[in-house]
Design a protein around this motif. Structure first.
Motif, PDB file in Angstrom:
ATOM      1  N   MET A   1      -1.486   1.309   4.549  1.00 46.66           N
ATOM      2  CA  MET A   1      -1.693   0.440   3.647  1.00 46.66           C
ATOM      3  C   MET A   1      -0.472  -0.255   2.741  1.00 46.66           C
ATOM      4  O   MET A   1       0.504   0.026   2.845  1.00 46.66           O
ATOM      5  CB  MET A   1      -2.161   1.444   2.915  1.00 46.66           C
ATOM      6  CG  MET A   1      -2.925   0.543   1.410  1.00 46.66           C
ATOM      7  SD  MET A   1      -4.993   0.595   1.653  1.00 46.66           S
ATOM      8  CE  MET A   1      -5.177  -0.714   0.518  1.00 46.66           C
ATOM      9  N   LYS A   2      -0.827  -1.859   2.453  1.00 42.72           N
ATOM     10  CA  LYS A   2       0.075  -2.294   2.091  1.00 42.72           C
ATOM     11  C   LYS A   2      -0.458  -2.855   0.948  1.00 42.72           C
ATOM     12  O   LYS A   2      -1.504  -3.162  -0.024  1.00 42.72           O
ATOM     13  CB  LYS A   2      -0.548  -4.101   2.322  1.00 42.72           C
ATOM     14  CG  LYS A   2      -0.145  -4.213   4.564  1.00 42.72           C
ATOM     15  CD  LYS A   2       1.766  -3.937   4.163  1.00 42.72           C
ATOM     16  CE  LYS A   2       2.131  -3.827   6.106  1.00 42.72           C
ATOM     17  NZ  LYS A   2       3.236  -3.517   6.026  1.00 42.72           N
ATOM     18  N   TYR A   3       0.671  -2.705  -0.664  1.00 39.04           N
ATOM     19  CA  TYR A   3      -0.251  -3.282  -1.940  1.00 39.04           C
ATOM     20  C   TYR A   3       0.835  -4.126  -2.516  1.00 39.04           C
ATOM     21  O   TYR A   3       2.174  -4.285  -1.802  1.00 39.04           O
ATOM     22  CB  TYR A   3       0.591  -1.591  -2.163  1.00 39.04           C
ATOM     23  CG  TYR A   3      -0.101  -0.468  -2.329  1.00 39.04           C
ATOM     24  CD1 TYR A   3      -1.251  -0.068  -2.457  1.00 39.04           C
ATOM     25  CD2 TYR A   3       0.119   0.427  -1.229  1.00 39.04           C
ATOM     26  CE1 TYR A   3      -2.449   0.987  -2.377  1.00 39.04           C
ATOM     27  CE2 TYR A   3      -0.657   1.387  -1.244  1.00 39.04           C
ATOM     28  CZ  TYR A   3      -1.743   1.789  -2.031  1.00 39.04           C
ATOM     29  OH  TYR A   3      -2.506   3.029  -1.230  1.00 39.04           O
ATOM     30  N   ASP A   4      -0.068  -4.967  -2.816  1.00 38.06           N
ATOM     31  CA  ASP A   4       0.555  -5.987  -3.383  1.00 38.06           C
ATOM     32  C   ASP A   4       1.055  -5.672  -5.260  1.00 38.06           C
ATOM     33  O   ASP A   4       0.577  -5.283  -5.342  1.00 38.06           O
ATOM     34  CB  ASP A   4      -1.019  -7.564  -4.330  1.00 38.06           C
ATOM     35  CG  ASP A   4      -1.574  -7.691  -2.813  1.00 38.06           C
ATOM     36  OD1 ASP A   4      -0.392  -7.791  -1.639  1.00 38.06           O
ATOM     37  OD2 ASP A   4      -1.936  -8.745  -3.466  1.00 38.06           O
ATOM     38  N   CYS A   5       2.425  -6.084  -5.446  1.00 38.40           N
ATOM     39  CA  CYS A   5       3.201  -6.595  -6.391  1.00 38.40           C
ATOM     40  C   CYS A   5       2.174  -6.856  -7.936  1.00 38.40           C
ATOM     41  O   CYS A   5       1.936  -7.722  -7.995  1.00 38.40           O
ATOM     42  CB  CYS A   5       4.912  -7.245  -6.209  1.00 38.40           C
ATOM     43  SG  CYS A   5       5.833  -6.287  -5.031  1.00 38.40           S
ATOM     44  N   PHE A   7      -0.303  -5.240 -11.839  1.00 41.46           N
ATOM     45  CA  PHE A   7      -0.891  -4.155 -11.657  1.00 41.46           C
ATOM     46  C   PHE A   7      -2.163  -4.967 -13.234  1.00 41.46           C
ATOM     47  O   PHE A   7      -2.019  -6.196 -13.129  1.00 41.46           O
ATOM     48  CB  PHE A   7      -0.475  -2.938 -12.371  1.00 41.46           C
ATOM     49  CG  PHE A   7       0.989  -3.483 -13.350  1.00 41.46           C
ATOM     50  CD1 PHE A   7       0.353  -3.765 -14.754  1.00 41.46           C
ATOM     51  CD2 PHE A   7       1.808  -4.077 -13.356  1.00 41.46           C
ATOM     52  CE1 PHE A   7       1.568  -4.266 -15.870  1.00 41.46           C
ATOM     53  CE2 PHE A   7       3.015  -4.073 -14.546  1.00 41.46           C
ATOM     54  CZ  PHE A   7       2.470  -4.909 -15.185  1.00 41.46           C
ATOM     55  N   ARG A  15       1.199 -10.348 -11.868  1.00 38.35           N
ATOM     56  CA  ARG A  15       0.718 -10.321 -10.422  1.00 38.35           C
ATOM     57  C   ARG A  15       2.625 -11.180  -9.943  1.00 38.35           C
ATOM     58  O   ARG A  15       2.493 -11.814 -10.483  1.00 38.35           O
ATOM     59  CB  ARG A  15       0.153 -11.161  -9.770  1.00 38.35           C
ATOM     60  CG  ARG A  15       0.051 -11.299  -8.064  1.00 38.35           C
ATOM     61  CD  ARG A  15      -1.165 -11.422  -6.768  1.00 38.35           C
ATOM     62  NE  ARG A  15      -1.482 -13.419  -7.739  1.00 38.35           N
ATOM     63  CZ  ARG A  15      -2.357 -13.672  -7.152  1.00 38.35           C
ATOM     64  NH1 ARG A  15      -2.741 -13.329  -5.716  1.00 38.35           N
ATOM     65  NH2 ARG A  15      -3.309 -14.876  -7.599  1.00 38.35           N
ATOM     66  N   HIS A  47       3.787  -8.020  -0.848  1.00 35.42           N
ATOM     67  CA  HIS A  47       3.490  -6.634  -0.834  1.00 35.42           C
ATOM     68  C   HIS A  47       5.015  -5.696  -1.412  1.00 35.42           C
ATOM     69  O   HIS A  47       5.740  -6.392  -1.244  1.00 35.42           O
ATOM     70  CB  HIS A  47       3.084  -5.669   0.841  1.00 35.42           C
ATOM     71  CG  HIS A  47       2.179  -7.107   1.284  1.00 35.42           C
ATOM     72  ND1 HIS A  47       1.372  -7.465   2.553  1.00 35.42           N
ATOM     73  CD2 HIS A  47       0.973  -6.911   0.200  1.00 35.42           C
ATOM     74  CE1 HIS A  47       0.510  -7.168   2.405  1.00 35.42           C
ATOM     75  NE2 HIS A  47       0.085  -7.717   1.373  1.00 35.42           N
ATOM     76  N   ILE A  48       4.695  -4.841  -1.982  1.00 37.60           N
ATOM     77  CA  ILE A  48       5.644  -3.785  -2.188  1.00 37.60           C
ATOM     78  C   ILE A  48       6.387  -3.401  -0.547  1.00 37.60           C
ATOM     79  O   ILE A  48       6.391  -3.616   0.267  1.00 37.60           O
ATOM     80  CB  ILE A  48       5.290  -2.264  -2.636  1.00 37.60           C
ATOM     81  CG1 ILE A  48       4.676  -3.028  -3.953  1.00 37.60           C
ATOM     82  CG2 ILE A  48       6.399  -1.905  -2.595  1.00 37.60           C
ATOM     83  CD1 ILE A  48       4.199  -1.678  -4.500  1.00 37.60           C
ATOM     84  N   GLN A 116     -11.190 -11.637  -1.331  1.00 41.02           N
ATOM     85  CA  GLN A 116     -12.642 -10.584  -1.878  1.00 41.02           C
ATOM     86  C   GLN A 116     -14.057 -10.698  -1.283  1.00 41.02           C
ATOM     87  O   GLN A 116     -14.390 -11.211  -1.854  1.00 41.02           O
ATOM     88  CB  GLN A 116     -12.228 -10.982  -2.853  1.00 41.02           C
ATOM     89  CG  GLN A 116     -11.052 -10.269  -3.410  1.00 41.02           C
ATOM     90  CD  GLN A 116     -10.463 -10.667  -4.943  1.00 41.02           C
ATOM     91  OE1 GLN A 116     -11.820 -11.931  -5.498  1.00 41.02           O
ATOM     92  NE2 GLN A 116      -9.529 -10.326  -5.976  1.00 41.02           N
TER      93      GLN A 116
END
Length: 159
Positions: A1-5, A7, A15, A47-48, A116
């Motif tokens: 799973m890729k996570y965006d930097c 919150f 972002r 992505h992180i 989305q």
């Protein structure tokens, strides 16, 4: 799973984004979709563990269906704005690295992008007429007419 930097905390949204400046025949490529009433730059969340340059190449390929090469970093943009659309009611803070991409000599794309769950469309907008469009970032309207050779740092507070 890729996570965006990025919150969201209560009504605050942050972002780290990498974005592309793709210019062909005095037009710049923007994206749009039926949910938002404005055009936005090609790009997305870094992505992180991913560099901004890797992120912009990935995002450009995802959105346009075409591999563009990076020319150079052109702008670092600190953007403060009140969200609308999917970000309605959020106080937003975005840091974006804008990369100038090498032109390919054609406006042909192979786009089949969704954001989305909503189809994303690509639009070539004439640089000299950007003032006539609701297009973000707004600094493109002036800065793209004469892109400097050094990296420019821009801070905007959008209404």
């Amino acid at each position: 799973m890729k996570y965006d930097c990025g919150f969201t905390k209560e009504n605050k949204w942050f972002r780290y984004r990498a974005a592309a400046i793709i210019i062909e025949k005095d037009h710049i490529l923007f994206a749009g979709n039926e949910r938002e009433n404005y055009y936005y730059s090609i790009g997305g969340g870094v992505h992180i563990g991913e560099s901004a340059e890797e992120a912009v190449k990935r995002e450009v390929l995802e959105e346009t269906g075409v591999e563009y090469e990076v020319d150079r970093l052109a702008f670092i943009h600190e953007n403060f704005f009140d969200g609308d659309g999917t970000l309605e009611g959020k106080e937003c803070h975005e840091i974006a690295f804008y990369f100038l991409m090498k032109p390919r000599g054609t406006q042909e794309l192979n786009s089949n992008s969704y954001t989305q769950g909503v189809k994303e469309n690509m639009y070539w907008l004439p640089i000299d007429k950007l003032k006539e469009y609701r297009a973000y970032p707004t600094f493109f309207k002036e800065k793209l007419k004469n892109i400097k050779n050094e990296i420019e740092h821009i801070i905007t507070y959008e209404d």
